[in-house]
Write a protein that holds these residues in place. Structure first.
Motif, short mmCIF file in Angstrom:
data_model
loop_
_atom_site.label_atom_id
_atom_site.label_comp_id
_atom_site.label_asym_id
_atom_site.label_seq_id
_atom_site.Cartn_x
_atom_site.Cartn_y
_atom_site.Cartn_z
N GLN A 1 0.83 -1.20 0.00
CA GLN A 1 0.00 0.00 0.00
C GLN A 1 0.87 1.26 0.00
OE1 GLN A 1 -2.61 -0.21 3.36
NE2 GLN A 1 -4.11 -1.50 2.31
N GLU A 2 1.95 1.21 0.75
CA GLU A 2 2.87 2.35 0.80
C GLU A 2 3.51 2.58 -0.57
OE1 GLU A 2 4.27 5.46 2.85
OE2 GLU A 2 2.95 3.96 3.73
N VAL A 3 3.92 1.53 -1.23
CA VAL A 3 4.50 1.62 -2.57
C VAL A 3 3.43 2.10 -3.55
CG1 VAL A 3 5.45 0.26 -4.48
CG2 VAL A 3 6.30 -0.08 -2.18
N SER A 4 2.23 1.62 -3.42
CA SER A 4 1.12 2.01 -4.29
C SER A 4 0.83 3.50 -4.12
CB SER A 4 -0.11 1.18 -3.96
OG SER A 4 -1.20 1.62 -4.73
N ARG A 5 0.79 4.00 -2.87
CA ARG A 5 0.57 5.42 -2.61
C ARG A 5 1.73 6.26 -3.16
NH1 ARG A 5 -0.21 5.63 3.39
NH2 ARG A 5 -0.93 3.51 3.35
N LEU A 6 2.91 5.75 -3.00
CA LEU A 6 4.09 6.45 -3.50
C LEU A 6 4.04 6.55 -5.03
CD1 LEU A 6 6.81 7.76 -2.77
CD2 LEU A 6 7.85 5.53 -3.09
N LEU A 7 3.70 5.46 -5.69
CA LEU A 7 3.58 5.46 -7.15
C LEU A 7 2.45 6.37 -7.59
CD1 LEU A 7 4.19 1.73 -8.12
CD2 LEU A 7 5.64 3.69 -8.61
N THR A 8 1.34 6.34 -6.89
CA THR A 8 0.20 7.19 -7.21
C THR A 8 0.60 8.66 -7.05
OG1 THR A 8 -1.34 5.50 -6.43
CG2 THR A 8 -2.21 7.71 -6.69
N THR A 9 1.32 8.95 -5.99
CA THR A 9 1.79 10.33 -5.75
C THR A 9 2.74 10.76 -6.87
OG1 THR A 9 1.58 9.97 -3.36
CG2 THR A 9 2.89 11.85 -4.09
#
Length: 172
Positions: free
Chosen positions: A5-13
């Motif tokens: 989820q952290e990687v997903s949020r980072l990629l989304t950001t």
């Protein structure tokens, strides 16, 4: 799962930031391209309106950049074409007047020839003491009067042609 989820949020950001920066870059590029192409559109518009023989407007541009050089060259060509058109018009007027003078001279010479010939015949008759001298004198006088009337008509027509028409003011 948290890491995912952290990687997903980072990629989304990152994707959002990338999209935002791309949008800003596109807007910035549009503004710059409009600023650059506006003078070119002005030149294009003036060239589209350009007509030979008409009063062509100069383009006002205060900067000394590449566009300024292009506009200065356009203005120089407009001035040169205006001078050239004026010289051509003057030359055409002079040519027309030359042709008119040539024709008037020719028309004046036409009546002079019969006058000269009649005078020579009259002098010859006088010298020879011709018996029909008075009849010849009368014929010469009539020829002379006709030719003088012809010359007078030519002079009147040329004078009428050379005068500008009078103004006729009208209420508008």
């Amino acid at each position: 799962e948290d890491l995912r989820q952290e990687v997903s949020r980072l990629l989304t950001t990152f994707v959002n930031i990338y999209i935002l920066l791309t949008a800003i870059a596109v807007l910035f590029a549009l503004l710059i391209s409009r600023n650059i192409t506006r003078p070119l559109q002005l030149i294009s518009k003036q060239l589209g309106k350009f007509r030979l023989g008409a009063a062509n407007a100069r383009i006002e541009w205060n900067r000394t950049d590449e566009i300024g050089d292009l506009i200065a060259e356009y203005n120089r060509m407009v001035d040169e074409l205006t001078r050239s058109a004026e010289r051509l018009a003057r030359s055409e007027r002079e040519s027309a007047w030359r042709e008119m003078a040539r024709q008037v001279a020719h028309e004046i010479k036409n009546p002079l020839t019969p006058i000269k010939l009649s005078m020579q015949h009259l002098i010859k008759a006088w010298d020879e003491k011709a018996p029909d001298w008075e009849a010849r004198l009368k014929r010469f006088s009539q020829t002379l009067i006709v030719q003088i009337d012809t010359l007078s008509a030519i002079a009147t027509e040329f004078s009428d042609f050379a005068q500008l028409p009078g103004s006729e003011p009208k209420r508008v």
